[in-house]
Design a protein around this motif. Structure first.
Motif, PDB file in Angstrom:
ATOM      1  N   ALA A  36       0.724  -1.237  -0.095  1.00  0.00           N
ATOM      2  CA  ALA A  36      -0.019   0.020   0.014  1.00  0.00           C
ATOM      3  C   ALA A  36       0.970   1.233  -0.057  1.00  0.00           C
ATOM      4  CB  ALA A  36      -0.914  -0.061   1.219  1.00  0.00           C
ATOM      5  N   ALA A  37       1.697   1.178   0.746  1.00  0.00           N
ATOM      6  CA  ALA A  37       2.793   2.301   0.701  1.00  0.00           C
ATOM      7  C   ALA A  37       3.421   2.650  -0.408  1.00  0.00           C
ATOM      8  CB  ALA A  37       3.742   2.124   1.903  1.00  0.00           C
ATOM      9  N   LYS A  38       4.093   1.609  -1.171  1.00  0.00           N
ATOM     10  CA  LYS A  38       4.566   1.741  -2.319  1.00  0.00           C
ATOM     11  C   LYS A  38       3.818   2.378  -3.394  1.00  0.00           C
ATOM     12  CE  LYS A  38       7.534  -0.368  -5.558  1.00  0.00           C
ATOM     13  NZ  LYS A  38       8.687   0.680  -5.617  1.00  0.00           N
ATOM     14  N   ALA A  39       2.350   1.741  -3.621  1.00  0.00           N
ATOM     15  CA  ALA A  39       1.336   2.154  -4.494  1.00  0.00           C
ATOM     16  C   ALA A  39       1.030   3.591  -4.221  1.00  0.00           C
ATOM     17  CB  ALA A  39       0.134   1.318  -4.324  1.00  0.00           C
ATOM     18  N   ALA A  40       1.083   4.069  -3.196  1.00  0.00           N
ATOM     19  CA  ALA A  40       0.619   5.504  -2.637  1.00  0.00           C
ATOM     20  C   ALA A  40       1.845   6.412  -3.271  1.00  0.00           C
ATOM     21  CB  ALA A  40       0.228   5.693  -1.118  1.00  0.00           C
ATOM     22  N   LEU A  41       3.061   5.894  -3.136  1.00  0.00           N
ATOM     23  CA  LEU A  41       4.091   6.903  -3.623  1.00  0.00           C
ATOM     24  C   LEU A  41       3.783   7.591  -5.052  1.00  0.00           C
ATOM     25  CD1 LEU A  41       7.229   4.976  -2.500  1.00  0.00           C
ATOM     26  CD2 LEU A  41       6.141   7.098  -1.632  1.00  0.00           C
ATOM     27  N   THR A  42       2.917   7.164  -5.968  1.00  0.00           N
ATOM     28  CA  THR A  42       2.765   7.715  -7.255  1.00  0.00           C
ATOM     29  C   THR A  42       1.845   9.080  -6.935  1.00  0.00           C
ATOM     30  OG1 THR A  42       0.659   6.449  -7.727  1.00  0.00           O
ATOM     31  CG2 THR A  42       2.714   5.630  -8.545  1.00  0.00           C
ATOM     32  N   GLU A  43       1.139   9.301  -5.682  1.00  0.00           N
ATOM     33  CA  GLU A  43       0.459  10.440  -5.649  1.00  0.00           C
ATOM     34  C   GLU A  43       0.947  11.290  -4.599  1.00  0.00           C
ATOM     35  OE1 GLU A  43      -4.010   9.904  -6.316  1.00  0.00           O
ATOM     36  OE2 GLU A  43      -3.403   7.658  -6.563  1.00  0.00           O
ATOM     37  N   ILE A  65      11.880   3.589   5.422  1.00  0.00           N
ATOM     38  CA  ILE A  65      11.156   2.382   4.671  1.00  0.00           C
ATOM     39  C   ILE A  65      10.526   3.070   3.592  1.00  0.00           C
ATOM     40  CG2 ILE A  65       8.916   1.073   4.860  1.00  0.00           C
ATOM     41  CD1 ILE A  65       9.653   0.187   7.560  1.00  0.00           C
ATOM     42  N   PHE A  66       9.882   4.139   3.683  1.00  0.00           N
ATOM     43  CA  PHE A  66       8.922   5.104   2.686  1.00  0.00           C
ATOM     44  C   PHE A  66       9.938   5.742   1.660  1.00  0.00           C
ATOM     45  CE2 PHE A  66       5.545   4.212   5.629  1.00  0.00           C
ATOM     46  CZ  PHE A  66       4.533   4.424   5.056  1.00  0.00           C
ATOM     47  N   VAL A  67      11.176   5.898   1.913  1.00  0.00           N
ATOM     48  CA  VAL A  67      12.015   6.489   0.895  1.00  0.00           C
ATOM     49  C   VAL A  67      12.715   5.241   0.074  1.00  0.00           C
ATOM     50  CG1 VAL A  67      14.198   7.622   0.519  1.00  0.00           C
ATOM     51  CG2 VAL A  67      12.735   8.637   2.229  1.00  0.00           C
ATOM     52  N   GLY A  68      13.014   4.367   0.802  1.00  0.00           N
ATOM     53  CA  GLY A  68      13.685   3.001   0.158  1.00  0.00           C
ATOM     54  C   GLY A  68      12.423   2.317  -0.676  1.00  0.00           C
ATOM     55  N   LEU A  69      11.337   2.412  -0.670  1.00  0.00           N
ATOM     56  CA  LEU A  69      10.259   1.992  -1.534  1.00  0.00           C
ATOM     57  C   LEU A  69      10.365   2.566  -2.756  1.00  0.00           C
ATOM     58  CD1 LEU A  69       7.440   1.174   0.800  1.00  0.00           C
ATOM     59  CD2 LEU A  69       8.729  -0.489  -0.496  1.00  0.00           C
ATOM     60  N   GLN A  70      10.928   3.892  -2.974  1.00  0.00           N
ATOM     61  CA  GLN A  70      11.138   4.407  -4.265  1.00  0.00           C
ATOM     62  C   GLN A  70      12.127   3.598  -5.125  1.00  0.00           C
ATOM     63  OE1 GLN A  70      10.424   9.089  -3.726  1.00  0.00           O
ATOM     64  NE2 GLN A  70      12.124   8.297  -2.444  1.00  0.00           N
ATOM     65  N   TYR A  71      13.067   2.878  -4.480  1.00  0.00           N
ATOM     66  CA  TYR A  71      14.074   2.068  -5.376  1.00  0.00           C
ATOM     67  C   TYR A  71      14.204   0.818  -5.313  1.00  0.00           C
ATOM     68  CZ  TYR A  71      15.787   6.880  -4.470  1.00  0.00           C
ATOM     69  OH  TYR A  71      15.682   8.420  -4.428  1.00  0.00           O
ATOM     70  N   THR A  72      13.350   0.359  -4.281  1.00  0.00           N
ATOM     71  CA  THR A  72      13.336  -1.400  -4.310  1.00  0.00           C
ATOM     72  C   THR A  72      11.786  -2.009  -4.222  1.00  0.00           C
ATOM     73  OG1 THR A  72      14.020  -3.383  -3.111  1.00  0.00           O
ATOM     74  CG2 THR A  72      13.558  -1.776  -1.638  1.00  0.00           C
ATOM     75  N   SER A  73      11.524  -3.032  -4.293  1.00  0.00           N
ATOM     76  CA  SER A  73      10.192  -3.565  -4.383  1.00  0.00           C
ATOM     77  C   SER A  73       9.567  -3.810  -2.746  1.00  0.00           C
ATOM     78  CB  SER A  73      10.220  -4.855  -5.180  1.00  0.00           C
ATOM     79  OG  SER A  73      10.733  -6.026  -4.458  1.00  0.00           O
ATOM     80  N   PRO A  95       6.974  10.389  -0.039  1.00  0.00           N
ATOM     81  CA  PRO A  95       7.145   9.382   0.914  1.00  0.00           C
ATOM     82  C   PRO A  95       7.279  10.005   2.428  1.00  0.00           C
ATOM     83  CG  PRO A  95       9.463   9.823   0.061  1.00  0.00           C
ATOM     84  CD  PRO A  95       8.415  10.313  -0.751  1.00  0.00           C
ATOM     85  N   LEU A  96       7.764  11.084   2.720  1.00  0.00           N
ATOM     86  CA  LEU A  96       7.784  11.630   3.926  1.00  0.00           C
ATOM     87  C   LEU A  96       6.593  12.267   4.532  1.00  0.00           C
ATOM     88  CD1 LEU A  96      11.196  13.480   3.847  1.00  0.00           C
ATOM     89  CD2 LEU A  96      10.794  11.281   4.962  1.00  0.00           C
ATOM     90  N   TRP A  97       5.771  12.974   3.635  1.00  0.00           N
ATOM     91  CA  TRP A  97       4.500  13.565   4.032  1.00  0.00           C
ATOM     92  C   TRP A  97       3.582  11.939   4.199  1.00  0.00           C
ATOM     93  CZ3 TRP A  97       3.392  17.588   6.140  1.00  0.00           C
ATOM     94  CH2 TRP A  97       3.732  18.570   5.608  1.00  0.00           C
TER      95      TRP A  97
END
Length: 297
Positions: free
Chosen positions: A31-38, A91-99, A41-43
């Motif tokens: 869910a966190a990774k899917a939301a990064l498109t909108e 975690i949230f920043v890392g999800l921009q780069y890994t699965s 990560p920090l917000w």
């Protein structure tokens, strides 16, 4: 409720609640990774803590639980909250780069951080030869999976996301040790959780402003659903359920079931995000599970 009155065996209700929590925690990374498109990560991490913290405060107020009386836990609470904030930033920043599948495996290195650090807090909790063997197996598993980020990465900087996942695990373990080694160990579970959510809300939102992350102008139904799942279902409801389980059942019995969380995360990443699951990652997960069993047995 003290250790003597906790149930030594898990009944059907406890198993059902525990497996549901593990399922939710596994899906949370997806869910966190899917939301990064909108949303940045920090917000995303900071606002999640804001909403969940308010819900914990309302829950405690409705049950007459005192959260703000002086009990000497402020220092430990601030430390635990800052570690918690740093963990979720990683975690949230890392999800921009890994699965999400890889992230959920790396963060479950945390039990070994706790095992290594606990003897420094509780001097009677020394590691046995079997536990040291479990630690070596686990670290070998993580190194095996981490190497894939260099040899055959799915994204250009996958190794960086993997590294942030390992850092998150260290910070998660540090949070646990901070709680065990301070007055928080005897505080109400709701107060311990509110410290983590409250401090992380301030720290993560401040970091988002400092980093120049834009807030989403429009909150789509998709974003509201993904964010609501993380804030209400995971950060509030599942954490309170977990604390209830810890108060009523033996922690050693509960620990084994948490091994299902990375498995649920792998499956959720594959089914919901279409992430590939390599044989190397599956082998690393199996070795990680074996290490946790050796350490916690």
């Amino acid at each position: 409720m003290n250790a003597a009155t906790r149930q030594s065996h898990l009944d059907a209700r406890a198993i059902a609640i525990l497996l549901l929590c593990c399922l939710l925690w596994g899906i949370n990374q997806v869910a966190a990774k899917a939301a990064l498109t909108e949303i940045g990560p920090l917000w995303q991490a900071g606002l999640r803590s804001v909403v969940a913290g308010l819900l914990v405060w309302l829950w405690a107020a409705s049950r007459g639980i005192r959260l703000f009386e002086r009990d000497g836990s402020l220092g430990g609470g601030l430390l635990a909250g800052l570690l918690f904030a740093a963990e979720f930033a990683c975690i949230f920043v890392g999800l921009q780069y890994t699965s999400a599948s890889r992230m959920v495996v790396f963060i479950y290195l945390s039990p070994f951080v706790v095992a290594l650090g606990m003897p420094w807090i509780a001097h009677g909790e020394k590691l046995s030869a079997r536990q040291w063997a479990g630690l070596l197996v686990a670290f070998a598993a993580v190194a095996f999976a981490f190497a894939e980020g260099f040899s055959s990465p799915s994204t250009p900087r996958q190794w960086w996301g993997d590294l942030l996942g390992v850092a998150a695990a260290v910070l998660w373990g540090g949070t646990t040790l901070a709680i065990r080694g301070s007055r928080l160990s005897s505080a109400a579970a709701e107060k311990t959780l509110l410290y983590q959510l409250g401090v992380s809300a301030v720290a993560l939102c401040a970091a988002a402003v400092w980093a120049g992350e834009p807030l989403p102008v429009h909150w789509s139904p998709r974003l509201l659903g993904l964010f609501g799942f993380q804030a209400v279902i995971v950060s509030f409801a599942s954490y309170l359920a977990w604390f209830w389980l810890i108060r009523h059942y033996a922690a050693t019995k509960l620990a084994v079931f948490t091994l299902s969380t990375p498995l649920f995360g792998l499956l959720a990443g594959a089914l919901l995000l279409g992430e590939g699951i390599s044989a190397r990652l599956v082998a690393a997960l199996a070795a990680l599970a074996a290490g946790i069993v050796l350490v916690n047995r």
